[in-house]
Design a protein around this motif. Structure first.
Motif, PDB file in Angstrom:
ATOM      1  N   GLN A 113       0.825  -1.207   0.000  1.00 32.57           N
ATOM      2  CA  GLN A 113       0.000   0.000   0.000  1.00 32.57           C
ATOM      3  C   GLN A 113       0.864   1.264   0.000  1.00 32.57           C
ATOM      4  O   GLN A 113       0.579   2.221  -0.728  1.00 32.57           O
ATOM      5  CB  GLN A 113      -0.930   0.010   1.213  1.00 32.57           C
ATOM      6  N   ASP A 114       1.918   1.255   0.806  1.00 35.31           N
ATOM      7  CA  ASP A 114       2.804   2.418   0.879  1.00 35.31           C
ATOM      8  C   ASP A 114       3.489   2.650  -0.468  1.00 35.31           C
ATOM      9  O   ASP A 114       3.532   3.778  -0.965  1.00 35.31           O
ATOM     10  CB  ASP A 114       3.835   2.205   1.991  1.00 35.31           C
ATOM     11  N   ARG A 115       3.997   1.594  -1.062  1.00 33.69           N
ATOM     12  CA  ARG A 115       4.665   1.726  -2.362  1.00 33.69           C
ATOM     13  C   ARG A 115       3.701   2.200  -3.433  1.00 33.69           C
ATOM     14  O   ARG A 115       4.031   3.083  -4.234  1.00 33.69           O
ATOM     15  CB  ARG A 115       5.268   0.384  -2.793  1.00 33.69           C
ATOM     16  N   GLU A 116       2.516   1.604  -3.469  1.00 32.10           N
ATOM     17  CA  GLU A 116       1.545   1.978  -4.496  1.00 32.10           C
ATOM     18  C   GLU A 116       1.171   3.453  -4.408  1.00 32.10           C
ATOM     19  O   GLU A 116       1.080   4.138  -5.428  1.00 32.10           O
ATOM     20  CB  GLU A 116       0.285   1.109  -4.391  1.00 32.10           C
ATOM     21  N   ARG A 117       0.959   3.945  -3.204  1.00 33.79           N
ATOM     22  CA  ARG A 117       0.569   5.348  -3.015  1.00 33.79           C
ATOM     23  C   ARG A 117       1.675   6.281  -3.506  1.00 33.79           C
ATOM     24  O   ARG A 117       1.431   7.230  -4.251  1.00 33.79           O
ATOM     25  CB  ARG A 117       0.258   5.594  -1.545  1.00 33.79           C
ATOM     26  N   ARG A 118       2.914   6.008  -3.106  1.00 30.38           N
ATOM     27  CA  ARG A 118       4.021   6.886  -3.493  1.00 30.38           C
ATOM     28  C   ARG A 118       4.356   6.741  -4.979  1.00 30.38           C
ATOM     29  O   ARG A 118       4.648   7.734  -5.649  1.00 30.38           O
ATOM     30  CB  ARG A 118       5.232   6.632  -2.606  1.00 30.38           C
ATOM     31  N   GLU A 119       4.296   5.529  -5.510  1.00 34.12           N
ATOM     32  CA  GLU A 119       4.583   5.338  -6.931  1.00 34.12           C
ATOM     33  C   GLU A 119       3.508   5.961  -7.808  1.00 34.12           C
ATOM     34  O   GLU A 119       3.812   6.442  -8.905  1.00 34.12           O
ATOM     35  CB  GLU A 119       4.766   3.861  -7.240  1.00 34.12           C
ATOM     36  N   ALA A 120       2.265   5.984  -7.347  1.00 31.71           N
ATOM     37  CA  ALA A 120       1.188   6.624  -8.118  1.00 31.71           C
ATOM     38  C   ALA A 120       1.461   8.116  -8.248  1.00 31.71           C
ATOM     39  O   ALA A 120       1.327   8.695  -9.342  1.00 31.71           O
ATOM     40  CB  ALA A 120      -0.166   6.374  -7.451  1.00 31.71           C
ATOM     41  N   LEU A 122       4.415   9.572  -8.045  1.00 31.57           N
ATOM     42  CA  LEU A 122       5.601   9.747  -8.879  1.00 31.57           C
ATOM     43  C   LEU A 122       5.284   9.523 -10.352  1.00 31.57           C
ATOM     44  O   LEU A 122       5.723  10.283 -11.220  1.00 31.57           O
ATOM     45  CB  LEU A 122       6.725   8.813  -8.410  1.00 31.57           C
ATOM     46  N   ALA A 123       4.509   8.502 -10.659  1.00 31.49           N
ATOM     47  CA  ALA A 123       4.140   8.236 -12.058  1.00 31.49           C
ATOM     48  C   ALA A 123       3.360   9.414 -12.641  1.00 31.49           C
ATOM     49  O   ALA A 123       3.606   9.831 -13.782  1.00 31.49           O
ATOM     50  CB  ALA A 123       3.318   6.952 -12.152  1.00 31.49           C
ATOM     51  N   GLN A 124       2.434   9.957 -11.857  1.00 28.99           N
ATOM     52  CA  GLN A 124       1.660  11.113 -12.317  1.00 28.99           C
ATOM     53  C   GLN A 124       2.571  12.312 -12.564  1.00 28.99           C
ATOM     54  O   GLN A 124       2.468  12.987 -13.583  1.00 28.99           O
ATOM     55  CB  GLN A 124       0.574  11.460 -11.294  1.00 28.99           C
ATOM     56  N   ALA A 125       3.470  12.571 -11.626  1.00 25.17           N
ATOM     57  CA  ALA A 125       4.386  13.702 -11.775  1.00 25.17           C
ATOM     58  C   ALA A 125       5.298  13.507 -12.984  1.00 25.17           C
ATOM     59  O   ALA A 125       5.546  14.450 -13.747  1.00 25.17           O
ATOM     60  CB  ALA A 125       5.212  13.878 -10.501  1.00 25.17           C
ATOM     61  N   MET A 126       5.792  12.290 -13.182  1.00 24.58           N
ATOM     62  CA  MET A 126       6.663  12.029 -14.326  1.00 24.58           C
ATOM     63  C   MET A 126       5.914  12.202 -15.637  1.00 24.58           C
ATOM     64  O   MET A 126       6.483  12.681 -16.622  1.00 24.58           O
ATOM     65  CB  MET A 126       7.255  10.617 -14.222  1.00 24.58           C
ATOM     66  N   THR A 127       4.640  11.828 -15.660  1.00 23.26           N
ATOM     67  CA  THR A 127       3.835  11.942 -16.877  1.00 23.26           C
ATOM     68  C   THR A 127       3.538  13.396 -17.214  1.00 23.26           C
ATOM     69  O   THR A 127       3.608  13.797 -18.375  1.00 23.26           O
ATOM     70  CB  THR A 127       2.517  11.160 -16.707  1.00 23.26           C
TER      71      THR A 127
END
Length: 151
Positions: A113-120, A122-127
């Motif tokens: 859950q922690d990884r998914e929240r932070r990676e979401a 980051l993915a949005q920011a990178m996009t």
């Protein structure tokens, strides 16, 4: 910098680049921490859970060495994780005098859950903030940073 001393110019350039990398990494780390829910586990405890999830069971002393903390600090972190039901202690199959620490299903869920929240985030920011080429460069830089972290 002097044209008479190219080595000094190179050293100053590397030092300047190192400062820029350090600043960028620290700012990104703070931003990723901000994506964590209030009241979550400390970063140290999450790091231990993540290591157990990635690398499998380990002794408390091996975890302390890997996380570069004192054995006493690790003992406190492990005890907290066990009390919270996120990890468990079991006899070491190779040395019955020792104990190994392993992650529980609840611990795996917490890490996921922690990884998914932070990676979401980051993915949005990178996009939204980076071009395709910049994203490729960032992935390469991440691999290099990972390699430096192991040195």
């Amino acid at each position: 910098m002097s044209r008479d001393d190219p080595a000094a110019d190179d050293a100053a350039g590397v030092a300047s680049a190192a400062a820029e990398v350090r600043t960028g990494v620290m700012r990104l780390a703070r931003r990723l921490r901000a994506e964590r829910n209030p009241g979550e586990l400390t970063l140290g405890r999450m790091a231990v859970l993540g290591r157990l999830e990635r690398d499998g069971p380990a002794t408390s002393s091996a975890l302390a060495l890997a996380e570069r903390v004192t054995p006493q600090s690790m003992a406190r972190m492990v005890q907290h994780l066990i009390s919270a039901g996120l990890a468990e202690r079991a006899p070491d199959p190779d040395d019955r005098r020792a104990a190994i620490i392993r992650i529980t299903d609840a611990g795996r869920d917490r890490v996921r859950q922690d990884r998914e929240r932070r990676e979401a985030w980051l993915a949005q920011a990178m996009t939204t903030e980076l071009s395709d080429v910049e994203r490729e460069v960032l992935v390469l830089a991440a691999r290099l940073l990972d390699r430096l972290a192991d040195s």
